[in-house]
Design a protein around this motif. Sequence first.
Motif, short mmCIF file in Angstrom:
data_model
loop_
_atom_site.label_atom_id
_atom_site.label_comp_id
_atom_site.label_asym_id
_atom_site.label_seq_id
_atom_site.Cartn_x
_atom_site.Cartn_y
_atom_site.Cartn_z
N CYS A 101 0.86 -1.18 0.00
CA CYS A 101 0.00 0.00 0.00
C CYS A 101 0.91 1.23 0.00
CB CYS A 101 -0.94 -0.05 1.20
SG CYS A 101 -0.07 -0.35 2.75
N ASN A 102 0.39 2.38 0.42
CA ASN A 102 1.15 3.63 0.24
C ASN A 102 1.56 4.33 1.52
OD1 ASN A 102 0.41 3.58 -2.70
ND2 ASN A 102 -1.59 3.70 -1.73
N GLU A 106 -2.49 2.85 6.02
CA GLU A 106 -3.05 1.83 5.11
C GLU A 106 -2.50 0.43 5.43
OE1 GLU A 106 -3.36 2.98 0.71
OE2 GLU A 106 -2.13 4.53 1.63
N ALA A 107 -1.24 0.36 5.88
CA ALA A 107 -0.67 -0.94 6.23
C ALA A 107 -1.41 -1.50 7.46
CB ALA A 107 0.82 -0.80 6.52
N ASN A 108 -1.67 -0.64 8.45
CA ASN A 108 -2.42 -1.09 9.62
C ASN A 108 -3.87 -1.41 9.27
OD1 ASN A 108 -0.43 -1.07 11.58
ND2 ASN A 108 -0.74 1.09 12.09
N GLU A 109 -4.45 -0.58 8.41
CA GLU A 109 -5.83 -0.81 7.96
C GLU A 109 -5.92 -2.21 7.32
OE1 GLU A 109 -8.12 2.02 8.01
OE2 GLU A 109 -9.76 0.75 7.33
N ALA A 110 -4.91 -2.55 6.50
CA ALA A 110 -4.89 -3.86 5.84
C ALA A 110 -4.79 -4.97 6.90
CB ALA A 110 -3.72 -3.94 4.87
N LEU A 253 10.66 2.28 4.51
CA LEU A 253 10.68 1.27 3.45
C LEU A 253 11.09 1.85 2.10
CD1 LEU A 253 10.14 -1.64 2.50
CD2 LEU A 253 7.71 -1.11 2.41
N GLY A 254 10.69 3.07 1.79
CA GLY A 254 11.01 3.64 0.48
C GLY A 254 12.05 4.74 0.55
N SER A 255 12.73 4.89 1.69
CA SER A 255 13.75 5.94 1.87
C SER A 255 13.19 7.33 1.56
CB SER A 255 14.96 5.67 0.97
OG SER A 255 15.64 4.52 1.42
N GLY A 256 11.89 7.52 1.72
CA GLY A 256 11.28 8.82 1.44
C GLY A 256 10.26 8.73 0.32
N PHE A 257 10.31 7.66 -0.46
CA PHE A 257 9.29 7.44 -1.49
C PHE A 257 8.10 6.77 -0.80
CE2 PHE A 257 7.19 6.30 -5.27
CZ PHE A 257 7.75 7.05 -6.29
N PRO A 258 6.87 7.28 -1.00
CA PRO A 258 5.73 6.73 -0.24
C PRO A 258 5.42 5.27 -0.59
CG PRO A 258 5.16 8.83 -1.29
CD PRO A 258 6.47 8.39 -1.87
#
Length: 399
Positions: A101-102, A106-110, A253-258
């Motif tokens: 996810c982004n 959203e990760a917790n929602e999932a 996780l994305g080093s600043g990329f969402p």
Amino acid sequence: MTVNNTISQISPVMSTYGRFPVTLVKGKGSYVWDDNGTKFLDFTSGIATCNLGHIPDVIKEKVEEQLQNLWHCSNLYHIPNQEQLAAMLVENSCGDQVFFCNSGAEANEAGIKLARRYANKVKGTGSPVVVTFQQSFHGRTIATLTATGQEKIQQGFSPLAPGFHYLPYNDTNALDELIELKPAAVLLELVQGEGGVIPANSDWVKKLDLLCKQHDILLMVDEIQTGIGRTGTLFAYEQFGIEPDVISIAKGLGSGFPIGAMIAKEKAAKGFEPGSHGSTFGGNPLATAAGLATITYMVESDTLENANTMSEYLDQQLQHMKNTFTFIKEIRGKGLLKGLVVELDALNIVQKAIGNNLLILTAGPNVIRILPPLTVTKEEIDEFTKSLEKTFQSIEKGE
Ligand SMILES: Cc1ncc(COP(=O)(O)O)c(C=O)c1O
């Protein structure tokens, strides 16, 4: 053209953040620059997000490469970066499958959705409850702000989502209630970040883990702030001798990329099937290029080793400060997620530190949160110490 004066004075950006009077336009490594060219030492890492510092070359290269090929395509098709990143996350965690996810919420929602599906479809129990903890922070969507154990985050947003129950954190006696509740899952942070940098007690976590196993309750850890090396291991749970059923990650996780992800053991992942959950952008080629490069670098380089060495060195400096300034009451945290408990207004300290070219954070009214990049050097920690001591001295003088 007629300009409406009233409207022109209102910021076009909605007022959801109290912002510091600084406009950042550039970053590299542990430093950021404002629009006047002033350089700041960034010990916030974009709130535990730029864990490899700003614009790390290895990540930039991979993202630039992907920029030439394909930015986005639907999850209706196979995405090689996504599949490789999922494989890396599985290989380096106790999980078996990953949903992308982004963001953290959203990760917790999932994870919450998975817990409900697991209870309803796999276990076959009615009205599944998710237990969370007081002072926790799990996000800003309706379900995740309901999961958050802080009234101030929930104020004015009723009706909240049903199916959440809160227990006191680090309280072994309160775990008796857990069994009575028969919840679908327990969701916790192993260091409560926003709630005041409060590490979980290891024995308490072990007891919780045992109860979850005995009563078929999913153990879900929110590693959005603690994950991706922030506490000295790729995931904080590794330091507690447990294997959670669900791990949510985002930030670093994305080093600043969402990008966000929810990793689950096969047992829990069985709750989902095609159509049960989704995300348009989740795991797209560009985001997973950043994620794949980040995790690859994190496991192949000596970043975690550096984080642990620098954590010890930073502790020594903070201890020295505690001995010097009586208003510092406690140093707590794990790895490079540190909290200084002060008998002063933490926000005032953070504001004054900006004047000494240092960016740090609060975690509640009396805790200063310090989040250097995991690539931080000894010299940068010395610079941090000097700036913070200067800030403390001016506060003591009443300046
Ligand atoms: C532990 C934890 N969970 C969830 C979130 C929410 O993440 P996001 O802001 O990416 O939605 C945060 C953000 O600070 C967090 O620290």
